[in-house]
Each structure stands twice: as structure tokens, then as C-alpha cells.
Design an enzyme around this catalytic site. Sequence first.
Site, PDB file in Angstrom:
ATOM      1  N   LYS A 159      34.718  30.776  37.584  1.00  0.00           N
ATOM      2  CA  LYS A 159      33.835  31.920  37.279  1.00  0.00           C
ATOM      3  C   LYS A 159      34.437  32.788  36.179  1.00  0.00           C
ATOM      4  CE  LYS A 159      36.138  34.601  40.879  1.00  0.00           C
ATOM      5  NZ  LYS A 159      36.101  35.098  42.264  1.00  0.00           N
ATOM      6  N   ARG A 178      32.273  42.438  52.190  1.00  0.00           N
ATOM      7  CA  ARG A 178      31.649  42.209  50.889  1.00  0.00           C
ATOM      8  C   ARG A 178      30.444  41.317  51.188  1.00  0.00           C
ATOM      9  NH1 ARG A 178      35.448  39.862  46.054  1.00  0.00           N
ATOM     10  NH2 ARG A 178      34.684  37.873  46.861  1.00  0.00           N
ATOM     11  N   HIS A 221      35.823  34.642  53.174  1.00  0.00           N
ATOM     12  CA  HIS A 221      36.794  35.039  52.138  1.00  0.00           C
ATOM     13  C   HIS A 221      37.747  36.080  52.726  1.00  0.00           C
ATOM     14  CE1 HIS A 221      38.181  35.152  48.032  1.00  0.00           C
ATOM     15  NE2 HIS A 221      37.788  36.390  47.795  1.00  0.00           N
ATOM     16  N   ARG A 278      39.631  27.094  47.829  1.00  0.00           N
ATOM     17  CA  ARG A 278      38.986  27.567  46.583  1.00  0.00           C
ATOM     18  C   ARG A 278      40.039  28.262  45.738  1.00  0.00           C
ATOM     19  NH1 ARG A 278      35.949  30.078  50.731  1.00  0.00           N
ATOM     20  NH2 ARG A 278      36.802  32.054  49.974  1.00  0.00           N
ATOM     21  N   TYR A 334      47.523  57.517  17.030  1.00  0.00           N
ATOM     22  CA  TYR A 334      46.685  58.651  17.423  1.00  0.00           C
ATOM     23  C   TYR A 334      47.431  59.632  18.315  1.00  0.00           C
ATOM     24  CZ  TYR A 334      42.596  56.101  15.704  1.00  0.00           C
ATOM     25  OH  TYR A 334      41.686  55.446  14.925  1.00  0.00           O
ATOM     26  N   CYS A 353      45.222  51.269  19.711  1.00  0.00           N
ATOM     27  CA  CYS A 353      43.942  51.610  19.081  1.00  0.00           C
ATOM     28  C   CYS A 353      42.896  50.540  19.419  1.00  0.00           C
ATOM     29  CB  CYS A 353      44.113  51.709  17.569  1.00  0.00           C
ATOM     30  SG  CYS A 353      45.499  52.763  17.073  1.00  0.00           S
ATOM     31  N   MET A 354      41.705  50.714  18.909  1.00  0.00           N
ATOM     32  CA  MET A 354      40.633  49.761  19.187  1.00  0.00           C
ATOM     33  C   MET A 354      40.947  48.376  18.622  1.00  0.00           C
ATOM     34  SD  MET A 354      36.588  49.994  18.240  1.00  0.00           S
ATOM     35  CE  MET A 354      36.295  51.486  19.159  1.00  0.00           C
ATOM     36  N   ASP A 355      41.518  48.363  17.413  1.00  0.00           N
ATOM     37  CA  ASP A 355      41.703  47.093  16.696  1.00  0.00           C
ATOM     38  C   ASP A 355      43.155  46.699  16.501  1.00  0.00           C
ATOM     39  OD1 ASP A 355      38.909  47.560  16.080  1.00  0.00           O
ATOM     40  OD2 ASP A 355      39.652  48.913  14.519  1.00  0.00           O
TER      41      ASP A 355
HETATM   42  C1  LIG Z   1      37.186  34.437  42.858  1.00  0.00           C
HETATM   43  C2  LIG Z   1      37.070  33.811  44.198  1.00  0.00           C
HETATM   44  C3  LIG Z   1      37.991  32.824  44.616  1.00  0.00           C
HETATM   45  C4  LIG Z   1      39.231  32.474  43.843  1.00  0.00           C
HETATM   46  O1  LIG Z   1      40.249  33.407  44.182  1.00  0.00           O
HETATM   47  P1  LIG Z   1      41.738  33.253  43.614  1.00  0.00           P
HETATM   48  O2  LIG Z   1      42.463  34.352  44.292  1.00  0.00           O
HETATM   49  O3  LIG Z   1      41.652  33.438  42.146  1.00  0.00           O
HETATM   50  O4  LIG Z   1      42.215  31.909  43.981  1.00  0.00           O
HETATM   51  C5  LIG Z   1      37.751  32.182  45.818  1.00  0.00           C
HETATM   52  N1  LIG Z   1      36.674  32.488  46.563  1.00  0.00           N
HETATM   53  C6  LIG Z   1      35.796  33.458  46.212  1.00  0.00           C
HETATM   54  C7  LIG Z   1      34.647  33.759  47.102  1.00  0.00           C
HETATM   55  C8  LIG Z   1      35.972  34.160  45.032  1.00  0.00           C
HETATM   56  O5  LIG Z   1      35.102  35.126  44.697  1.00  0.00           O
END
Ligand SMILES: *Cc1c(COP(=O)(O)O)cnc(C)c1O
Length: 390
Positions: A40, A138, A170, A226, A274, A321-323
Site C-alpha cells: 500500500k 480502528r 490487526h 502481512r 530562514y 527550505c521547500m526546495d
Molecule cells: C499496513 C498494514 C500492515 C503492514 O504493517 P507493517 O507493520 O508495515 O508490517 C499489515 N496489516 C494491515 C491491516 C495494515 O494496514
Amino acid sequence: MTEPTAPARAEIVVDLDAVRHNVALLRRHVAPAAFMAVVKADGYGHGMVEVARAAREAGADWLGVATLDEARALRTAGDRGRLLCWLAVPGERYDDLVAADVDVSAYSVAQLEEVAAAGDRVGRAARVQLKIDTGLARGGATPADWSGLVAAARGHERAGRVRVTGLWSHLVASDDPDHPANAAQEAVFAEALAVAEEAGLEPEVRHLANSAAALLRPAARHDLVRCGLAVYGLDPAPGHTARLLPDLGLVPAMTVQGRLAMVKEVAAGSSVSYGHAWVADRDTTLGLVPVGYAEGVPRAASPGAEVWVAGRRRPLRGRICMDQLMVDLDGDRPAAGEPFVLLGPGSSGEPTAQEWAEAVGTISYEVVTRVGGRLVRRHVGGSVDGAGAR
Ligand SMILES: *Cc1c(COP(=O)(O)O)cnc(C)c1O
């Protein structure tokens, strides 16, 4: 006539060999659990499609993304393997994803109905994974709503509208393996699995662990882990992995580098950038690094962070700075155009994403995910065709 290719002002170099290495290593570590590479947020800033291909080449059984659009982009790029997404709002379009065998998550009975209706329209049972909220508060059904979600899913399954392929949750504090929330969530998850199986669901995968849990809590691995951050070679539980694991040998995949725009002398008493927040306490030399907060460099990282230039770490001076930003070369006079490394694996002494994170009180996830803006991203270490860019 082609013009000579100029070296980049500043770029993100992503080592796909490192991604493959990390995925292969993590897979071995968690076996017999299956492995999902989480790609993601544009592969945590590393390039979603390229990382996804590399992860598949290294044997990732699943890919994971948050949004439906991310899943869609992976299918459009040609990925045909198991793929799970987990974040949608009411009214989003599931039809093409169901038709393309993407597993979508359902958090509620209403969402499950939307997914099932998409299955009706495209003429196949939608692959659905039910999420239980075991304590993060969540996404996911609360334990109170879980049996209702399970019953609805079983009903749709009997009617041939959906196929429940997974049950998942999670963790709150997987980066702190001794936190009591871990065991509490594992217990709630076990109970939720029992309720679902009692109702007749026979999922292909049950999963709970992200990177930190996959590494540090074998009990949380279930059928599938995951992993996001660890795929990119970063430490998901700084301070704990070193204590609890033999060196795994993960290799950070991202390097942010470029060339100094200018080198100049400043006299003692000169003020820099700045607000004149830094005043030179001696005659010195400064290097102008042509990246700034528009490239995702956290403005709060000065003072504190360092950049690798001409064989040494150089402290940031004055405001970012920005750049652009300034580093103290301490009297050294490399030519303009001298290479710099903002962050990298650390193997040559350059600062790491973890160190940048510590300089601003955040996590390496945020550093690599935000880096971007006008930086060019270049992938090295081979491609799906074996046509290496190196
Ligand atoms: C982003 C995410 C992960 C991955 O988590 P890591 O800590 O980067 O391994 C796994 N499961 C869900 C639901 C996530 O949102």
C-alpha cells in the site's frame, strides 16, 4: 542527436534485489505460515507495482493493499495472484475487483451486502475476508457485532453470493512484544475464529500479524502474515528486534541521493537560512543540498539530522527550505556536483531512515512513505523480465 544523460539532481533509488532478499528471508522465517507483502501507499514510497513484482518473484503468496484503487492498479499492471484490500467507504465500486478475483474485506453487514451485490452483478461469488476488531478500535466488526457479521456471511455463502476466504484482525502494539494488548488480542481473535468456525465458515486463511508480530510473536502468525515495513528492510520494532532476534539480515531497499548544487565558504558569525536560526561559530564551508520539505524531508529534522557527503556525515544547518537545505562541510571543499546521500541502508556510513525518524520523533514508516515530491524514483536490481537496470 540525443543529449548526454545528466546525473540526477536528486533521486530515490530502490533496490529490488533487496526487496527480493527480504521477502525470501521473511518467508523462510515465518514458514509454514504463508506470506503477504503489503505494498500500500505506493509500496511505502518504494513504488507499488515494481515492489509487488519483486515480491512475487521472491515467492510472496499474497499482496496486501489498503484501498480498492490500489488493488485495481495492481490488477491493471498484470498481477494475477492472491490480493487482499481492506479499506473502502460506502458506495465504492467492487464489481471489477470481484470479477478480477481480488479478496475484499468486510467490516459490517452493510458492507458485506455491497460486496455480495457486486458478486451478483458480475455473476460470481465474491471473495470476502471478514475483519474483527480485537482491540485497535480502528476498522473491523466489534466483538459484539461479530456473530451477526459471521451469520450474514454464512447466509450469503449458502446462497452462492460470497465465499468467505479469510478471517483477520490487526494488532495494537506488535512493536512492543511485551505489551499486554498482544496476548489480549490473540485471545479475542481465537474466540472470534471459534465463533466463525462454529457457524460453518471454512476460511482459507486466518491472519493477525504485521511485520513486528511476524518476527517477534510466533503465536500470532496463524496461516498468513502481512508484512510491510520488513519487506523494505526496515526494523518494525526498533530496540526489540535486536534484543529478541538473531540478526535477520534485512536490507533497506531505499536510498535518497543526489548531487550538491553549490559549495560555499561562510565566515564565523554568518547566519544561515530562514530566520537565521543557525550562526556559524567558526569559518566553515556549506553544501547546498537541492531537496527540501517539498520532497518530504521533514522540516523539523534540522537541527538533528545528517547527510552523507564526501566520506562523512554532515550536520544540517539552519532551517530546511521547500526546495533545499544546507549542510556543514566543516572546511572541506568538495566541488559543486559532489554526491550526497540523505538516507540509505547505512552500510557505507550514510544515515538511515530510522535515524531520520529519530531526529524528528517519528517512525521510519513515515519517513520513507512521505519521501517523494519532485524526486525521481529509479529501480535497480533487475526486473520481472530479468532485464536489470543496474
Ligand atoms: C499496513 C498494514 C500492515 C503492514 O504493517 P507493517 O507493520 O508495515 O508490517 C499489515 N496489516 C494491515 C491491516 C495494515 O494496514
